[in-house]
Design an enzyme around this catalytic site. Structure first.
Site, PDB file in Angstrom:
ATOM      1  CG  ASP A  38      -1.967  67.808 -26.557  1.00 50.51           C
ATOM      2  OD1 ASP A  38      -1.418  68.259 -27.575  1.00 50.51           O
ATOM      3  OD2 ASP A  38      -1.386  67.041 -25.758  1.00 50.51           O
ATOM      4  CE1 TYR A 157       6.730  60.799 -37.433  1.00 51.32           C
ATOM      5  CE2 TYR A 157       8.070  61.154 -39.393  1.00 51.32           C
ATOM      6  CZ  TYR A 157       7.229  61.643 -38.423  1.00 51.32           C
ATOM      7  OH  TYR A 157       6.873  62.972 -38.432  1.00 51.32           O
ATOM      8  CE  LYS A 161       3.658  61.881 -39.334  1.00 53.88           C
ATOM      9  NZ  LYS A 161       2.468  62.556 -38.743  1.00 53.88           N
ATOM     10  CB  ILE A 190       9.086  72.149 -37.289  1.00 56.45           C
ATOM     11  CG1 ILE A 190       8.560  71.738 -38.680  1.00 56.45           C
ATOM     12  CG2 ILE A 190       8.513  73.497 -36.873  1.00 56.45           C
ATOM     13  CD1 ILE A 190       8.979  72.640 -39.822  1.00 56.45           C
ATOM     14  CB  THR A 192       8.611  71.711 -32.034  1.00 54.32           C
ATOM     15  OG1 THR A 192       9.246  70.429 -32.214  1.00 54.32           O
ATOM     16  CG2 THR A 192       7.929  72.132 -33.333  1.00 54.32           C
TER      17      THR A 192
END
Length: 253
Positions: A38, A157, A161, A190, A192
């Site tokens: 990361d 975006y 993808k 999701i 997060t």
């Protein structure tokens, strides 16, 4: 408890939080040695410490997937320390834009593509030769349901993808007879930290996001992790080139 990935090695990018963190923890719980990669060193080291406290094996490396030498070093860490790369979850990505196509900027386009598309390409470029040399391996890339159809106000975006799915399917066919499987997961929204930050600025986003899923809630990071581990497992040995929707039924509507 079953530890089906004992003596295996996994690389997870974007592993400091969210889906990446949940997947790194899940790999370690199943016995894999995990390379936690990361750009956030502090959070990444915390994930490694959590794995080690639970009795697992992990190492952190700071890796910016837009820098080829960082990606090369990440793969080299796995091979130098553990001698192989069995699994790679290429998950690092950046947030979506919120504007119609004609209002987007070239800088925004280049940044999203560099991370989300070229980042995945760079990872596979360095991971696949190692897997070929050792006789096989499994790669899972993070795409999105935005890569399966139209995504208004996030066209860049969405395009990134779609491209990840294209890379995934093409690589899957290219290396199918060499024992390297390549699949993608396509999550919807999701729950997060990234999503919660966005929702704090506009609480209506959380309500809207939950409503777009027929199951009536957001997805959980550990649910994506479970799918990734399945795709990497021997149970999925006949599965390659798949872009798996993980969306609470959103793409079924």
């Amino acid at each position: 408890m079953s530890r089906k990935f004992e003596n295996r090695v996994a690389i997870v990018t974007g592993a400091a939080a969210g889906i990446g963190k949940s997947t790194a923890l899940a790999f370690a719980e199943q016995g894999a040695a995990v390379i936690v990669a990361d750009i956030d060193s502090q959070a990444g080291e915390a994930v490694v410490e959590e794995i080690r406290q639970a009795g697992g094996v992990a190492q952190f490396i700071r890796c910016d997937v837009t820098i080829d030498s960082d990606v090369e070093a990440m793969v080299a860490l796995a091979t130098n320390e553990y001698g192989r790369v069995d699994f790679a979850f290429n998950n690092a990505g950046i947030e979506i834009e919120h504007s119609k196509l004609a209002d987007g900027s070239e800088n925004e386009f280049d940044r999203i593509m560099d991370v989300n598309v070229k980042g995945v390409w760079r990872c596979m470029k360095h991971q696949i030769p190692v897997m070929l040399a050792q006789g096989g391996g499994s790669i899972v890339n993070t795409a999105s349901i935005a890569g399966l159809g139209a995504a208004p106000k996030m066209s860049i975006y969405s395009a990134s993808k779609h491209a990840v799915i294209g890379l995934t399917k093409s690589a899957a066919v290219e290396y199918a007879k060499k024992g390297v499987r390549v699949n993608a997961v396509c999550p919807a929204v999701i729950d997060t930290d990234m999503f919660r930050r966005a929702a704090e600025s506009d609480p209506r986003k959380a309500e809207y996001a939950a409503g777009m899923h027929p199951v009536g809630r957001l997805g959980k990071p550990e649910e994506i992790a479970g799918a990734v581990l399945y795709l990497c497992s021997d149970e999925a040995a006949f599965t390659t080139g798949v872009a798996l929707p993980l969306d609470g039924g959103a793409t079924a509507v």
